[in-house]
Design a protein around this motif. Structure first.
Motif, PDB file in Angstrom:
ATOM      1  N   UNK A 131       0.754  -1.196   0.105  1.00  0.00           N
ATOM      2  CA  UNK A 131       0.051   0.110   0.005  1.00  0.00           C
ATOM      3  C   UNK A 131       0.762   1.223  -0.154  1.00  0.00           C
ATOM      4  N   UNK A 132       0.946   2.171  -1.025  1.00  0.00           N
ATOM      5  CA  UNK A 132       1.370   3.439  -1.098  1.00  0.00           C
ATOM      6  C   UNK A 132       0.531   4.556  -0.705  1.00  0.00           C
ATOM      7  N   UNK A 133       1.031   5.342   0.148  1.00  0.00           N
ATOM      8  CA  UNK A 133       0.083   6.565   0.643  1.00  0.00           C
ATOM      9  C   UNK A 133       0.899   7.776   0.201  1.00  0.00           C
ATOM     10  N   UNK A 134       0.906   8.241  -0.927  1.00  0.00           N
ATOM     11  CA  UNK A 134       1.315   9.414  -1.375  1.00  0.00           C
ATOM     12  C   UNK A 134       2.895   8.912  -1.772  1.00  0.00           C
ATOM     13  N   UNK A 135       3.712   9.690  -1.701  1.00  0.00           N
ATOM     14  CA  UNK A 135       5.037   9.597  -2.206  1.00  0.00           C
ATOM     15  C   UNK A 135       5.824   9.273  -0.641  1.00  0.00           C
ATOM     16  N   UNK A 136       5.436   9.336   0.173  1.00  0.00           N
ATOM     17  CA  UNK A 136       6.608   9.340   1.367  1.00  0.00           C
ATOM     18  C   UNK A 136       6.255   8.274   2.475  1.00  0.00           C
ATOM     19  N   UNK A 137       5.226   7.431   2.067  1.00  0.00           N
ATOM     20  CA  UNK A 137       4.563   6.445   3.223  1.00  0.00           C
ATOM     21  C   UNK A 137       4.169   5.254   2.424  1.00  0.00           C
ATOM     22  N   UNK A 138       4.554   4.224   2.812  1.00  0.00           N
ATOM     23  CA  UNK A 138       4.119   2.526   2.265  1.00  0.00           C
ATOM     24  C   UNK A 138       4.141   1.875   3.328  1.00  0.00           C
ATOM     25  N   UNK A 139       3.151   0.935   3.179  1.00  0.00           N
ATOM     26  CA  UNK A 139       2.882  -0.195   4.242  1.00  0.00           C
ATOM     27  C   UNK A 139       2.962  -1.646   3.354  1.00  0.00           C
TER      28      UNK A 139
END
Length: 556
Positions: free
Chosen positions: A175-183
Motif C-alpha cells: 500500500x502506497x500512501x502518497x510519495x512518502x509512506x508505504x506499508x
C-alpha cells in the motif's frame, strides 16, 4: 521519492499465462529463489539468472556504468547495478527478491492494449483515489520443490535416499500512501512431506499461515539523498552472501524484526540496521514472534568510484566498507571439543569489520572481500574463561565475459578462505569464522553439506545463456579445512569427526544448474550436485552422494 517513469516498450507483447500448470505434466518441483522469476508483467520472456549473477552486490557482474532503471524498480542511479541489488535491497528485475522493493507505478505509462496482454497487470497498480496518489499492488508466489539426497549431510542425517517435497504459498499487499509512506504485508503458508525426510521440525519447512513480512516505510529527499526508514518484519539482504542470506532453499525465508535506515546519494550510500531474528519455531497460526537470542546490527556503505573506459568498454568500480555485529547463543554458538561429537555450549559476540572492491573493467568482472571477525565467546554457566575471537575471511571472484560470443558465456574462478581454530584449545582465542545466519548456499554448496566455516575452496565457474530464457551454470569447487585442528562444518551442524580425520582435503562438490523461464511468470530449475569425499574423510566416516533438486515457480 517514487516518481512515475516512462520506459520504452518491447516490440512483442508478453504471452498470456497458460491455463494448465507444469504440475499437471508430472513435474515435481518448486521455486529455486525468487530472483529466478525474471518474466516481467508487460515484457517478453527474459533471461533467467542464478543467485550469484543476480546478486551483483556480492559477485560483481556488471557491464559498465548503470544508468537505466530496472523494470518496476526505484531509480537508484549508479546503484541500479545488478538489477538494483547494488542499492542494498536485493535484485529487482520485474520481480524482486524482497517484493516490497518493487515499484509498479511505472505501469500507468503502459498503453492499455499492452497492459491487457497480462491479466495480472490489473493487480499490480490498483488506484484507491481518483488522483492515484494512494494505490495498492498485489503480489503472489506458488512454488513446489522436490529434493532427492541418497546420503544427506555426508551420511550423518540418519536417512538414506531421502525424498522431500516442499510447497510454499506466499502473497503480499503493498500500500502506497502518497510519495512518502508505504506499508507492506506478506503472508506465508508452507507444507512439506516425502519419504525418509528429515529436519522438518525446525520451523523453516512447515509453517501454518503467518505474517512473513510486515513493514512501514517513511521516505523522502533530504540532504540531497533519497532517504528512508523501514521498520517491522523484513527480509534483509545488505550483507555479504558468504555471511548472511534470505535462506530461500527451505520453505520459510529468514526474516528480521527491527529497523533499518538508508540514504542514497549520487555516488555514495549508507545503510544502518538493528534486527532481532524472527522466531519461526511456534507452530500455531500467526504465532511467530521474535527470537531475542539472535541479533544482527551494523552499517554498510558503498562508494561508486569515477567511471572509466577500459578496452573500449565502459567500466565501473565500487568500494564498500561495513560493520556487522552478531549476538547469538544456543547450538549456533557452540564450539567443538576434543571429545568425539562433543561441543561446548555458550554465547558469543562477533564483530565483523570488512571491505570490498568490486565491479568491472571492460569485459572483466571482479570482486574481492576481506572480513576480520573479533568479539568474544562466553561458556555457558561460566564453565570456563571468556575467550577472545580472532577470525577472518577472504573471498574473491573473477570472470571474463567475452563480447559478441554465442550464448553470452562467462568464464571465471572463485576462491574463498574462512578461518578455522583448534578444538584442542580450552582458553585461547576462538579462530573459527562464524556464520550463524545462513550464508547463501549457491555461493559455495547448494547441498548444504558444507558452510562458510574452517573452509578453503577454489574452483571454476562457467555460465552461459544459449537462449534468452535459458540459463546454465557449472561450478566445480574443491574444498579443504583451513585448520586441520578444527572440525568440518555443515549448515547448522558440526560434524562429529575429530581425531579420526587425517589431512586437510575434504573433497569436491561439482554442481550444475539449468533454469528455464518457459513462460511468463513461470520458471523451472534443475540443480544437480554430487559430493566426492576425500580418502581421509571416508576413513573418518563421511559418505559421498548425489543431490538433485527440481523446482517450479509461478510468480506474479
Amino acid at each position: 521519492m517514487t516518481a512515475l517513469r516512462s520506459r520504452s516498450l518491447p516490440r512483442h507483447p508478453a504471452r498470456r499465462l497458460p491455463r494448465t500448470t507444469a504440475i499437471a505434466s508430472g513435474v515435481v518441483a518448486s521455486v529455486l529463489l525468487p530472483r529466478f522469476a525474471c518474466a516481467a508483467q508487460t515484457y517478453p520472456q527474459q533471461a533467467v539468472t542464478p543467485p550469484e549473477r543476480a546478486t551483483i552486490k556480492h559477485v560483481a557482474v556488471i557491464h559498465g556504468p548503470i544508468k537505466s532503471t530496472p523494470p518496476h524498480a526505484t531509480d537508484w542511479g549508479v546503484f541500479n547495478a545488478g538489477k538494483g541489488a547494488a542499492a542494498g535491497f536485493g535484485t529487482v528485475g520485474g520481480f524482486g527478491q524482497a517484493r516490497w522493493a518493487e515499484d509498479w507505478s511505472d505501469i500507468v505509462n503502459t498503453p492499455p492494449e499492452m497492459r491487457r496482454n497480462d491479466w495480472f497487470n490489473r493487480l499490480k497498480y490498483i488506484r484507491l483515489t481518483d488522483k492515484g496518489d494512494i494505490w495498492l499492488s498485489i503480489s503472489g508466489e506458488e512454488r513446489l520443490r522436490y529434493i532427492f539426497e541418497n546420503k544427506p549431510m555426508m551420511g550423518t542425517a540418519g536417512k538414506t535416499n531421502a525424498n522431500r517435497v516442499l510447497l510454499r504459498n506466499q502473497y503480499g499487499a503493498d500500500l502506497h500512501i502518497g510519495q512518502h509512506v508505504r506499508a507492506y504485508a506478506e503472508f506465508l503458508y508452507g507444507n512439506a512431506g516425502g519419504s525418509n525426510y528429515y529436519g522438518y521440525q525446525t520451523g523453516v519447512q512447515r509453517e501454518r499461515l503467518d505474517l512473513q513480512q510486515g513493514i512501514l516505510e517513511v521516505k523522502g529527499h533530504l540532504l540531497g539523498a533519497k532517504m528512508g526508514v523501514i521498520g517491522g518484519r523484513q527480509v534483509f539482504l545488505d550483507a555479504p552472501v558468504s555471511m548472511q542470506s534470505a535462506r530461500d532453499i527451505p520453505n520459510v525465508q529468514q526474516t528480521w524484526d527491527g529497523f533499518r535506515g538508508y540514504a542514497v546519494w549520487k555516488s555514495f550510500r549508507l545503510d544502518l540496521f538493528d534486527f532481532m531474528q524472527t522466531n519461526k519455531l511456534p507452530t500455531d497460526v500467526f504465532s511467530d514472534g521474535t527470537n531475542y537470542n539472535a541479533r544482527m546490527y551494523g552499517a554498510y556503505s558503498s562508494t561508486a568510484l569515477p567511471a572509466f573506459t577500459f578496452m573500449g568498454k565502459k567500466s565501473q568500480i565500487f568500494a564498500d566498507l561495513f560493520f556487522i555485529g552478531y549476538l547469538f547463543n544456543g547450538s549456533p554458538a557452540a564450539i567443538p571439543t576434543t571429545k568425539t561429537g562433543g561441543t561446548e555450549a555458550g554465547s558469543t559476540r562477533r564483530d565483523n569489520i570488512g571491505s570490498r572492491i568490486w565491479g568491472n573493467a571492460g569485459p572483466f568482472n571482479m570482486s574481492l572481500t576481506g572480513v576480520f571477525q573479533g568479539g568474544e565467546f562466553r561458556p555457558a554457566k561460566n564453565a570456563g574463561p571468556t575467550r577472545a575471537v580472532r577470525a577472518y575471511a577472504v573471498n574473491g571472484v573473477a570472470s571474463w565475459n567475452p563480447a559478441n560470443m554465442p550464448g553470452k558465456p562467462s568464464i571465471g574462478i572463485q576462491a574463498d578462505m574462512f578461518s578455522g581454530g583448534s578444538y584442542k584449545s580450552k582458553d585461547g582465542a576462538v579462530g573459527t569464522f562464524a556464520t550463524p545466519y545462513f550464508p547463501l548456499p549457491y555461493y559455495n554448496d547448494v547441498t548444504l553439506q558444507l558452510t562458510s566455516q574452517n573452509l578453503v575452496g577454489i574452483g571454476p565457474v562457467i555460465e552461459a545463456s544459449p537462449l534468452a530464457n535459458l540459463h546454465m551454470k557449472l561450478h566445480v569447487p574443491f574444498f579443504w579445512r583451513q585448520s586441520t585442528q578444527d572440525a568440518v562444518y555443515g549448515t547448522g551442524k558440526i560434524y562429529s569427526w575429530r581425531n579420526g580425520l587425517s589431512g586437510g582435503y575434504i573433497g569436491t562438490i561439482p554442481q550444475t544448474q539449468i533454469a528455464w523461464n518457459f513462460a511468463p511468470h513461470w520458471t523451472w530449475t534443475h540443480d544437480i550436485a554430487g559430493f566426492a569425499a576425500s580418502q581421509g574423510m571416508r576413513r573418518a566416516g563421511a559418505r559421498g552422494g548425489v543431490f538433485y533438486m527440481q523446482t517450479m515457480e509461478f510468480k506474479f
